[in-house]
Design an enzyme around this catalytic site. Sequence first.
Site, PDB file in Angstrom:
ATOM      1  N   LEU A  87       0.775  -1.122  -0.066  1.00 44.69           N
ATOM      2  CA  LEU A  87       0.000  -0.112  -0.011  1.00 44.69           C
ATOM      3  C   LEU A  87       0.859   1.182  -0.136  1.00 44.69           C
ATOM      4  O   LEU A  87       2.042   1.057   0.144  1.00 44.69           O
ATOM      5  CB  LEU A  87      -0.793   0.067   1.263  1.00 44.69           C
ATOM      6  N   HIS A  92       1.418   1.706   5.186  1.00 44.34           N
ATOM      7  CA  HIS A  92       2.181   0.608   5.932  1.00 44.34           C
ATOM      8  C   HIS A  92       2.087   0.486   7.363  1.00 44.34           C
ATOM      9  O   HIS A  92       1.766  -0.834   7.788  1.00 44.34           O
ATOM     10  CB  HIS A  92       3.577   1.027   5.457  1.00 44.34           C
ATOM     11  N   LYS A 110       9.210  -1.443   0.988  1.00 43.69           N
ATOM     12  CA  LYS A 110      10.001  -0.240   1.378  1.00 43.69           C
ATOM     13  C   LYS A 110       9.417   1.068   1.031  1.00 43.69           C
ATOM     14  O   LYS A 110       8.724   1.043  -0.026  1.00 43.69           O
ATOM     15  CB  LYS A 110      11.632  -0.592   0.745  1.00 43.69           C
ATOM     16  N   ARG A 184       2.805   8.597  -4.807  1.00 46.02           N
ATOM     17  CA  ARG A 184       4.294   9.164  -4.469  1.00 46.02           C
ATOM     18  C   ARG A 184       4.363  10.485  -4.371  1.00 46.02           C
ATOM     19  O   ARG A 184       5.534  10.840  -3.857  1.00 46.02           O
ATOM     20  CB  ARG A 184       5.413   8.059  -5.401  1.00 46.02           C
ATOM     21  N   ASP A 196      11.034   6.760  -1.997  1.00 42.77           N
ATOM     22  CA  ASP A 196      10.914   6.006  -2.748  1.00 42.77           C
ATOM     23  C   ASP A 196      12.284   5.292  -3.362  1.00 42.77           C
ATOM     24  O   ASP A 196      12.531   4.074  -3.165  1.00 42.77           O
ATOM     25  CB  ASP A 196       9.988   6.476  -4.131  1.00 42.77           C
TER      26      ASP A 196
END
Length: 383
Positions: A87, A92, A110, A184, A196
């Site tokens: 997700l 997270h 990550k 993002r 990212d």
Amino acid sequence: MTSTGERTRQPAPVRFGILGAARIGPDALIKPAQSHPGAVVAAVACRDAARGTKYARKHSIPKTYGGPQAYQELISDPEIDAIYNPLPNGLHFEWTMRALQAGKHVLIEKPVTDTADEARQIFALAQERGLVALEAMHSAFHPAMLRVKEIIASGELGKVKSVSAALALPSVITRFFFLKDDVRYEHDLGGGVTMDMGVYPLGAIRLLTGTESAPLEVTSATPAGHPHDPDRIDRAMRTTYALPGDVTADSFADWSQPGWGPLGLLPRAVRTDVTVALEGGEIAFWNFVQPGLYHSIKVRSTKGKARTEKAYTYADGRGDKAWSSYRYQLEAFVDKVQGRTPWTWREPETSVTSMETIERIYTKAGLPPRVASSFKLDATPVA
């Protein structure tokens, strides 16, 4: 008396459920699971029921949960052993904590969370409940990365002097990797290139220099703002570090590197490289992020001939040349869940101190920290 058949019986496969119809899902878990006898992708949950059904059909996933309660229904499924959480970063923490509370192991994309404190809470709960929680830093599991570390540790080129690592995409291909309204780019969801792509060069520096147990000292951080939210979201970040033993390091990450030359019309090449300078030479590792596709490890000694190595399997034959870094990661995760010792592992303190370093980067860059989740864990466990 125990029969031979009982002694040699293999554990039941780990049954995974995926949170969200994520684009990374096929590469990160679905395809790797197809070649792993101990892993099965059994379900996917998507709040958009139609999208979830389409995703499940495309990837031959037998069970789908859809609607507003889809995520909770998946983690409450008694037939699911482990959750893969790809997700948005800002989700997270909540859904990993909920999954752990429900008694599931969790493979977390990550970066593990938005803050170091959230990471500490995740690993504390996993330890308390006897569960496996792993940050999916897949590149750290590939034999190529470990081979570079092995060369450094051998001492053949002396001590490390500096490390430089970069992951950058030219602007001409950015549209093929990111959506126009990509999550993002959202600060409240843990966006930013450092969160990212930036975790890869940072992770490589720390792994290769053996500095994973403490956050790095950040000496400078220079951001380039993203047009979507230039005051809070970094499109690019250049960072320098001071490591123990007078070792220096620098990292660079860029979602959309501008062109060069007249009017910036000439596109730049993709960067995915690590260079380690040592007293007696240099190691240049190309494609450290996806070494399973192709990579090269060039070792140049000041006293001898240069050589190029490749490492798609371990020296003793473990692994498979066809395995991606995600497949090696899955091997480790399943081994841990089933009580075996993985070939290599990413320890909780590595993930926590990585987040501490990222927080230092944003502070040094003058950008606001990522937003901590408002989720609070119910004191009563679900399972």
